[in-house]
Enzyme design. Sequence first.
Site, PDB file in Angstrom:
ATOM      1  CD  GLU A 141     -15.560  98.597 126.900  1.00 57.40           C
ATOM      2  OE1 GLU A 141     -14.987  99.842 127.027  1.00 57.40           O
ATOM      3  OE2 GLU A 141     -16.353  98.886 127.932  1.00 57.40           O
ATOM      4  CD  GLU A 146     -13.738 105.819 125.118  1.00 55.43           C
ATOM      5  OE1 GLU A 146     -14.759 105.781 125.041  1.00 55.43           O
ATOM      6  OE2 GLU A 146     -13.406 106.007 125.866  1.00 55.43           O
TER       7      GLU A 146
END
Length: 420
Positions: A141, A146
Amino acid sequence: MKLSTVFLAETLLAGVAIIAPVAATSYSLIKEYSGPTFFDDWTFFDHFDNLTNGDVVFVSASEAQSSKLAFVDPSSNHAIIKVDNTSKVPFNQKRNTVRITTNERYGLGSVWVADIFHIPYGCSVWPAWWSQAPDWPIGGEIDTLEGVNLVTQNQMGLHTETGCTIVNPSLLSTSKEGNPNCSFIASDNQGCIVTDTLPTSYGQGFAAAGGGVFVTEYAASGISIWFMSRSQVSASLSGNTIDTSTFGTPSGNWPSSGCNVEQFFEAQNLIFDITLCGDFAGNPQIFAQTCNGTCYNDYVLGDGSNYATAYFEIASVRVFSSDGTNNINGSTNTSTNTNTNTNTSTASGSMSTAPGSVSTAPGSVSTAPGSVSTAPGSASTASGSSTSTIGNAISLMVQTNSMLALLFSITIVAVSLLFV
Protein backbone atom coordinates in the site's frame (compact mmCIF):
# COMPACT_ATOMS: atom_id res chain seq x y z
CA MET A 1 51.79 -6.20 -29.96
CA LYS A 2 50.37 -8.96 -27.80
CA LEU A 3 50.16 -6.61 -24.81
CA SER A 4 48.28 -4.09 -26.94
CA THR A 5 45.97 -6.83 -28.12
CA VAL A 6 45.28 -8.00 -24.58
CA PHE A 7 44.63 -4.40 -23.53
CA LEU A 8 42.21 -4.01 -26.45
CA ALA A 9 40.38 -7.20 -25.49
CA GLU A 10 40.10 -6.14 -21.84
CA THR A 11 38.82 -2.73 -22.87
CA LEU A 12 36.18 -4.28 -25.13
CA LEU A 13 35.10 -6.68 -22.38
CA ALA A 14 34.85 -3.81 -19.90
CA GLY A 15 32.61 -2.06 -22.39
CA VAL A 16 30.32 -5.07 -22.42
CA ALA A 17 30.08 -4.98 -18.63
CA ILE A 18 28.64 -1.48 -18.59
CA ILE A 19 26.03 -2.12 -21.29
CA ALA A 20 23.05 -2.72 -19.01
CA PRO A 21 19.52 -1.38 -18.61
CA VAL A 22 19.27 1.68 -16.34
CA ALA A 23 16.34 2.84 -14.20
CA ALA A 24 13.89 4.79 -16.34
CA THR A 25 12.95 8.32 -15.28
CA SER A 26 11.03 9.19 -18.45
CA TYR A 27 7.34 8.25 -18.58
CA SER A 28 4.57 8.54 -21.18
CA LEU A 29 0.88 9.27 -20.52
CA ILE A 30 -1.35 6.17 -20.65
CA LYS A 31 -4.51 7.28 -18.79
CA GLU A 32 -6.22 10.50 -17.75
CA TYR A 33 -9.19 10.94 -15.41
CA SER A 34 -10.55 14.45 -15.90
CA GLY A 35 -13.48 16.57 -17.01
CA PRO A 36 -17.02 15.25 -17.56
CA THR A 37 -15.81 11.62 -17.78
CA PHE A 38 -13.72 11.72 -14.60
CA PHE A 39 -15.83 9.11 -12.75
CA ASP A 40 -16.31 6.73 -15.70
CA ASP A 41 -13.56 4.25 -14.77
CA TRP A 42 -13.90 4.03 -11.01
CA THR A 43 -15.76 1.60 -8.74
CA PHE A 44 -17.83 3.09 -5.92
CA PHE A 45 -17.52 1.08 -2.70
CA ASP A 46 -21.27 1.00 -1.89
CA HIS A 47 -20.98 -0.29 1.69
CA PHE A 48 -20.60 0.99 5.20
CA ASP A 49 -17.01 1.50 6.36
CA ASN A 50 -16.12 -1.94 7.66
CA LEU A 51 -12.49 -1.29 6.70
CA THR A 52 -11.43 1.33 9.25
CA ASN A 53 -14.56 1.48 11.44
CA GLY A 54 -15.51 4.96 10.29
CA ASP A 55 -18.98 6.29 11.10
CA VAL A 56 -19.95 6.46 7.43
CA VAL A 57 -21.64 4.69 4.56
CA PHE A 58 -19.70 4.77 1.30
CA VAL A 59 -22.52 5.24 -1.20
CA SER A 60 -23.07 3.73 -4.66
CA ALA A 61 -22.39 5.62 -7.88
CA SER A 62 -26.08 6.35 -8.42
CA GLU A 63 -26.57 7.58 -4.85
CA ALA A 64 -23.43 9.69 -5.05
CA GLN A 65 -24.68 11.30 -8.24
CA SER A 66 -28.23 11.94 -7.06
CA SER A 67 -27.05 13.29 -3.68
CA LYS A 68 -24.31 15.40 -5.30
CA LEU A 69 -21.59 13.66 -3.29
CA ALA A 70 -19.59 12.84 -6.43
CA PHE A 71 -19.98 15.02 -9.49
CA VAL A 72 -18.13 17.20 -11.97
CA ASP A 73 -18.62 20.92 -11.40
CA PRO A 74 -19.56 22.35 -14.83
CA SER A 75 -18.12 25.76 -13.98
CA SER A 76 -14.60 24.43 -13.39
CA ASN A 77 -14.70 20.93 -14.92
CA HIS A 78 -13.25 19.70 -11.63
CA ALA A 79 -14.39 16.51 -9.89
CA ILE A 80 -15.94 16.95 -6.45
CA ILE A 81 -15.98 14.15 -3.85
CA LYS A 82 -17.59 15.12 -0.56
CA VAL A 83 -19.17 14.17 2.73
CA ASP A 84 -22.93 14.72 3.04
CA ASN A 85 -23.24 18.08 4.78
CA THR A 86 -26.98 18.64 4.38
CA SER A 87 -28.68 15.60 5.98
CA LYS A 88 -29.51 15.31 9.68
CA VAL A 89 -28.02 12.12 11.12
CA PRO A 90 -29.71 10.67 14.22
CA PHE A 91 -27.94 8.72 16.95
CA ASN A 92 -26.75 5.24 15.96
CA GLN A 93 -26.76 6.13 12.27
CA LYS A 94 -23.88 6.88 9.89
CA ARG A 95 -23.24 9.77 7.53
CA ASN A 96 -22.95 9.26 3.77
CA THR A 97 -19.68 9.81 1.95
CA VAL A 98 -17.64 8.38 -0.95
CA ARG A 99 -14.85 5.92 -1.60
CA ILE A 100 -13.79 5.22 -5.21
CA THR A 101 -11.21 2.84 -6.66
CA THR A 102 -9.80 2.77 -10.19
CA ASN A 103 -10.94 -0.17 -12.27
CA GLU A 104 -7.43 -0.41 -13.66
CA ARG A 105 -4.34 -1.44 -11.73
CA TYR A 106 -0.99 0.18 -12.50
CA GLY A 107 2.22 -1.82 -12.37
CA LEU A 108 5.92 -1.30 -11.76
CA GLY A 109 7.23 1.58 -13.86
CA SER A 110 4.16 3.78 -13.31
CA VAL A 111 3.72 7.34 -12.11
CA TRP A 112 0.39 8.86 -11.07
CA VAL A 113 -0.09 12.61 -10.85
CA ALA A 114 -3.02 14.10 -8.92
CA ASP A 115 -3.81 17.77 -9.47
CA ILE A 116 -5.92 18.74 -6.45
CA PHE A 117 -7.36 22.13 -5.47
CA HIS A 118 -8.96 21.19 -2.15
CA ILE A 119 -8.43 18.41 0.41
CA PRO A 120 -11.11 17.48 2.99
CA TYR A 121 -10.37 18.68 6.51
CA GLY A 122 -12.18 19.35 9.77
CA CYS A 123 -12.79 17.65 13.11
CA SER A 124 -13.63 13.93 12.61
CA VAL A 125 -12.59 14.05 8.92
CA TRP A 126 -10.12 11.43 7.62
CA PRO A 127 -9.36 11.67 3.88
CA ALA A 128 -6.76 9.78 1.88
CA TRP A 129 -5.37 9.58 -1.66
CA TRP A 130 -3.62 6.23 -1.78
CA SER A 131 -3.20 2.90 -3.58
CA GLN A 132 -3.00 -0.80 -2.84
CA ALA A 133 -2.82 -4.24 -4.44
CA PRO A 134 -5.95 -6.43 -4.25
CA ASP A 135 -4.73 -8.90 -1.61
CA TRP A 136 -3.51 -6.47 1.05
CA PRO A 137 -1.03 -6.64 2.73
CA ILE A 138 0.40 -8.78 -0.08
CA GLY A 139 1.35 -6.35 -2.83
CA GLY A 140 1.62 -3.39 -0.48
CA GLU A 141 0.00 0.00 0.00
CA ILE A 142 1.24 3.49 -0.90
CA ASP A 143 -0.22 6.47 0.97
CA THR A 144 0.43 9.64 -1.01
CA LEU A 145 -1.88 11.89 0.99
CA GLU A 146 -3.42 11.38 4.41
CA GLY A 147 -4.41 13.41 7.45
CA VAL A 148 -7.05 13.67 10.16
CA ASN A 149 -9.07 16.32 11.94
CA LEU A 150 -7.31 19.72 11.95
CA VAL A 151 -3.70 18.68 11.35
CA THR A 152 -1.75 20.93 9.01
CA GLN A 153 0.83 18.50 7.58
CA ASN A 154 0.51 15.70 5.06
CA GLN A 155 1.49 12.19 6.09
CA MET A 156 2.94 9.78 3.51
CA GLY A 157 3.78 6.13 4.06
CA LEU A 158 3.99 2.50 2.97
CA HIS A 159 2.34 -0.60 4.44
CA THR A 160 3.79 -3.99 3.50
CA GLU A 161 4.52 -7.50 4.64
CA THR A 162 7.48 -7.95 6.99
CA GLY A 163 10.91 -7.07 5.57
CA CYS A 164 10.47 -3.57 4.15
CA THR A 165 12.06 -0.55 5.88
CA ILE A 166 13.21 3.00 5.13
CA VAL A 167 16.98 3.05 4.57
CA ASN A 168 18.89 6.21 3.58
CA PRO A 169 16.02 8.06 1.90
CA SER A 170 16.56 11.16 -0.22
CA LEU A 171 14.27 13.76 1.37
CA LEU A 172 13.70 17.49 1.41
CA SER A 173 14.73 19.25 4.61
CA THR A 174 11.05 19.93 5.25
CA SER A 175 10.25 16.19 5.35
CA LYS A 176 10.62 14.25 8.59
CA GLU A 177 11.04 10.49 8.95
CA GLY A 178 8.85 8.67 11.42
CA ASN A 179 8.60 4.95 12.08
CA PRO A 180 11.06 3.18 9.69
CA ASN A 181 9.34 -0.24 9.69
CA CYS A 182 6.75 -0.67 6.92
CA SER A 183 5.41 -4.03 8.18
CA PHE A 184 1.69 -4.13 8.84
CA ILE A 185 2.28 -6.19 11.99
CA ALA A 186 4.75 -3.70 13.51
CA SER A 187 3.74 -0.71 15.65
CA ASP A 188 -0.01 -1.29 15.26
CA ASN A 189 0.27 -1.04 11.47
CA GLN A 190 1.70 2.44 11.65
CA GLY A 191 3.63 1.87 8.44
CA CYS A 192 6.89 3.61 7.51
CA ILE A 193 5.98 7.26 7.67
CA VAL A 194 7.35 10.48 6.25
CA THR A 195 5.63 13.75 7.21
CA ASP A 196 5.72 16.84 5.00
CA THR A 197 5.98 19.69 7.49
CA LEU A 198 5.10 22.36 4.92
CA PRO A 199 1.85 24.04 6.09
CA THR A 200 0.67 24.12 2.47
CA SER A 201 0.77 20.31 2.21
CA TYR A 202 -2.57 19.69 3.94
CA GLY A 203 -5.79 21.17 5.30
CA GLN A 204 -6.64 24.85 5.36
CA GLY A 205 -3.10 25.87 4.35
CA PHE A 206 -3.33 23.67 1.26
CA ALA A 207 -6.64 25.23 0.23
CA ALA A 208 -5.42 28.78 0.87
CA ALA A 209 -2.43 28.19 -1.41
CA GLY A 210 -4.69 27.04 -4.24
CA GLY A 211 -3.89 23.37 -3.72
CA GLY A 212 -1.13 21.61 -5.55
CA VAL A 213 0.06 18.48 -7.30
CA PHE A 214 1.11 15.13 -5.83
CA VAL A 215 3.37 12.90 -7.94
CA THR A 216 3.83 9.24 -6.97
CA GLU A 217 6.53 7.15 -8.66
CA TYR A 218 6.36 3.35 -8.39
CA ALA A 219 9.73 2.21 -9.75
CA ALA A 220 12.18 -0.66 -9.25
CA SER A 221 14.67 1.80 -7.72
CA GLY A 222 12.16 2.76 -5.05
CA ILE A 223 8.94 4.61 -4.34
CA SER A 224 8.99 8.41 -4.33
CA ILE A 225 6.42 11.15 -3.74
CA TRP A 226 6.74 14.80 -4.74
CA PHE A 227 4.44 17.56 -3.54
CA MET A 228 4.35 20.82 -5.49
CA SER A 229 2.29 23.66 -4.08
CA ARG A 230 0.25 25.52 -6.72
CA SER A 231 2.85 28.26 -7.25
CA GLN A 232 5.60 25.64 -7.69
CA VAL A 233 3.90 23.18 -10.04
CA SER A 234 6.24 22.16 -12.86
CA ALA A 235 5.00 23.16 -16.31
CA SER A 236 6.25 19.81 -17.62
CA LEU A 237 3.43 18.02 -15.78
CA SER A 238 0.90 19.27 -18.34
CA GLY A 239 2.57 17.39 -21.19
CA ASN A 240 2.21 13.81 -22.35
CA THR A 241 5.67 12.84 -21.16
CA ILE A 242 7.39 13.52 -17.85
CA ASP A 243 10.88 13.01 -16.48
CA THR A 244 10.92 12.52 -12.70
CA SER A 245 14.65 13.26 -12.56
CA THR A 246 13.78 16.92 -13.20
CA PHE A 247 11.53 17.21 -10.14
CA GLY A 248 14.35 17.53 -7.63
CA THR A 249 14.48 15.91 -4.20
CA PRO A 250 11.21 14.16 -3.30
CA SER A 251 9.02 14.88 -0.28
CA GLY A 252 8.85 11.16 0.46
CA ASN A 253 11.29 8.45 -0.61
CA TRP A 254 11.60 4.73 0.10
CA PRO A 255 14.68 3.36 -1.75
CA SER A 256 14.80 -0.27 -2.85
CA SER A 257 17.96 -0.69 -0.76
CA GLY A 258 15.73 -1.01 2.30
CA CYS A 259 12.54 -2.18 0.62
CA ASN A 260 12.74 -4.41 -2.43
CA VAL A 261 9.91 -2.88 -4.44
CA GLU A 262 9.62 -5.83 -6.82
CA GLN A 263 9.27 -8.19 -3.84
CA PHE A 264 6.87 -6.22 -1.64
CA PHE A 265 4.68 -4.42 -4.20
CA GLU A 266 2.31 -5.46 -6.98
CA ALA A 267 0.16 -3.50 -9.42
CA GLN A 268 -1.86 -0.88 -7.56
CA ASN A 269 -5.47 0.32 -7.66
CA LEU A 270 -5.72 4.07 -6.99
CA ILE A 271 -8.17 5.21 -4.29
CA PHE A 272 -9.84 8.38 -3.03
CA ASP A 273 -11.86 8.16 0.16
CA ILE A 274 -13.23 10.26 3.00
CA THR A 275 -14.27 8.56 6.21
CA LEU A 276 -15.23 10.03 9.59
CA CYS A 277 -13.84 9.20 13.03
CA GLY A 278 -12.82 5.53 12.80
CA ASP A 279 -9.58 3.95 14.00
CA PHE A 280 -7.42 6.99 13.26
CA ALA A 281 -9.36 10.28 13.37
CA GLY A 282 -11.70 9.00 16.10
CA ASN A 283 -9.04 7.67 18.44
CA PRO A 284 -9.59 9.78 21.59
CA GLN A 285 -5.90 10.54 22.10
CA ILE A 286 -5.48 11.68 18.49
CA PHE A 287 -8.79 13.52 18.26
CA ALA A 288 -7.98 15.59 21.36
CA GLN A 289 -4.77 16.91 19.81
CA THR A 290 -6.60 19.24 17.42
CA CYS A 291 -10.32 19.03 18.28
CA ASN A 292 -12.67 19.37 21.26
CA GLY A 293 -15.56 17.17 22.30
CA THR A 294 -16.37 13.65 21.13
CA CYS A 295 -15.82 12.65 17.52
CA TYR A 296 -19.11 10.88 16.75
CA ASN A 297 -21.53 12.64 19.11
CA ASP A 298 -20.35 16.19 18.51
CA TYR A 299 -19.60 16.05 14.79
CA VAL A 300 -21.10 13.13 12.84
CA LEU A 301 -24.53 13.53 14.39
CA GLY A 302 -26.72 16.51 13.63
CA ASP A 303 -27.25 18.65 10.56
CA GLY A 304 -23.88 18.22 8.89
CA SER A 305 -22.83 21.85 9.00
CA ASN A 306 -19.47 20.68 10.39
CA TYR A 307 -18.56 19.31 6.96
CA ALA A 308 -18.52 22.40 4.74
CA THR A 309 -14.78 21.84 4.13
CA ALA A 310 -14.93 18.03 3.89
CA TYR A 311 -14.49 17.63 0.14
CA PHE A 312 -11.93 16.89 -2.56
CA GLU A 313 -11.75 19.16 -5.59
CA ILE A 314 -9.70 17.38 -8.26
CA ALA A 315 -8.68 18.81 -11.62
CA SER A 316 -7.25 15.52 -12.89
CA VAL A 317 -5.46 12.27 -12.19
CA ARG A 318 -2.97 11.37 -14.93
CA VAL A 319 -1.10 8.06 -15.08
CA PHE A 320 2.21 7.61 -16.90
CA SER A 321 4.24 4.50 -17.75
CA SER A 322 7.93 3.96 -18.43
CA ASP A 323 7.16 1.90 -21.55
CA GLY A 324 4.07 3.81 -22.66
CA THR A 325 1.69 0.92 -21.94
CA ASN A 326 0.00 -0.64 -18.93
CA ASN A 327 0.79 -4.35 -19.18
CA ILE A 328 -1.41 -5.47 -16.29
CA ASN A 329 -3.89 -8.16 -17.26
CA GLY A 330 -7.04 -8.97 -15.29
CA SER A 331 -6.94 -5.57 -13.67
CA THR A 332 -10.49 -4.38 -14.18
CA ASN A 333 -13.17 -4.58 -11.48
CA THR A 334 -16.21 -6.01 -13.25
CA SER A 335 -18.54 -7.16 -10.48
CA THR A 336 -21.59 -5.10 -9.55
CA ASN A 337 -22.37 -7.04 -6.38
CA THR A 338 -21.30 -4.44 -3.86
CA ASN A 339 -23.35 -5.35 -0.80
CA THR A 340 -21.47 -8.28 0.70
CA ASN A 341 -18.04 -6.88 1.51
CA THR A 342 -16.42 -8.28 4.62
CA ASN A 343 -12.89 -7.23 3.71
CA THR A 344 -10.60 -5.21 5.94
CA SER A 345 -7.89 -2.72 5.13
CA THR A 346 -5.83 0.05 6.66
CA ALA A 347 -7.20 2.77 4.37
CA SER A 348 -4.63 3.79 5.51
CA GLY A 349 -4.78 3.72 9.25
CA SER A 350 -1.21 4.88 9.75
CA MET A 351 -0.07 7.12 12.57
CA SER A 352 2.75 9.66 12.57
CA THR A 353 5.13 10.70 15.32
CA ALA A 354 6.86 13.51 13.43
CA PRO A 355 6.89 16.95 15.11
CA GLY A 356 3.71 18.91 14.51
CA SER A 357 1.81 15.89 13.23
CA VAL A 358 -0.54 13.39 14.82
CA SER A 359 1.02 11.21 17.48
CA THR A 360 0.66 7.46 17.68
CA ALA A 361 -1.83 5.81 20.02
CA PRO A 362 -1.32 2.14 20.85
CA GLY A 363 -3.80 -0.32 19.44
CA SER A 364 -5.57 2.24 17.29
CA VAL A 365 -5.69 0.21 14.09
CA SER A 366 -7.67 -2.99 13.75
CA THR A 367 -6.45 -4.58 10.55
CA ALA A 368 -6.31 -8.37 10.66
CA PRO A 369 -3.31 -10.20 9.19
CA GLY A 370 -3.94 -11.56 5.72
CA SER A 371 -7.05 -9.47 5.19
CA VAL A 372 -8.23 -8.47 1.73
CA SER A 373 -9.15 -4.89 0.95
CA THR A 374 -10.47 -4.59 -2.58
CA ALA A 375 -13.76 -2.89 -3.30
CA PRO A 376 -16.76 -5.23 -2.89
CA GLY A 377 -17.06 -7.73 -5.70
CA SER A 378 -13.77 -6.65 -7.21
CA ALA A 379 -12.57 -9.08 -9.86
CA SER A 380 -8.95 -7.99 -9.70
CA THR A 381 -6.61 -10.94 -9.43
CA ALA A 382 -2.93 -11.67 -9.14
CA SER A 383 -2.83 -12.89 -12.74
CA GLY A 384 -1.75 -9.48 -14.02
CA SER A 385 1.25 -9.50 -11.72
CA SER A 386 2.15 -13.05 -12.82
CA THR A 387 1.86 -12.17 -16.50
CA SER A 388 3.93 -9.04 -16.01
CA THR A 389 6.60 -11.03 -14.16
CA ILE A 390 6.81 -13.62 -16.97
CA GLY A 391 7.07 -10.84 -19.54
CA ASN A 392 9.86 -9.18 -17.61
CA ALA A 393 11.70 -12.52 -17.30
CA ILE A 394 11.48 -13.13 -21.06
CA SER A 395 12.71 -9.61 -21.75
CA LEU A 396 15.65 -10.13 -19.39
CA MET A 397 16.52 -13.46 -21.07
CA VAL A 398 16.56 -11.81 -24.50
CA GLN A 399 18.80 -9.01 -23.23
CA THR A 400 21.13 -11.53 -21.54
CA ASN A 401 21.40 -13.73 -24.64
CA SER A 402 22.22 -10.70 -26.78
CA MET A 403 24.95 -9.61 -24.40
CA LEU A 404 26.40 -13.14 -24.24
CA ALA A 405 26.50 -13.30 -28.04
CA LEU A 406 28.31 -9.98 -28.15
CA LEU A 407 30.72 -11.12 -25.48
CA PHE A 408 31.44 -14.36 -27.40
CA SER A 409 32.14 -12.44 -30.61
CA ILE A 410 34.54 -10.06 -28.87
CA THR A 411 36.34 -12.97 -27.20
CA ILE A 412 36.85 -14.70 -30.57
CA VAL A 413 38.30 -11.49 -32.04
CA ALA A 414 40.57 -10.97 -29.03
CA VAL A 415 41.89 -14.57 -29.12
CA SER A 416 42.53 -14.31 -32.87
CA LEU A 417 44.51 -11.14 -32.39
CA LEU A 418 46.74 -12.83 -29.80
CA PHE A 419 48.24 -14.94 -32.60
CA VAL A 420 48.88 -12.05 -34.98
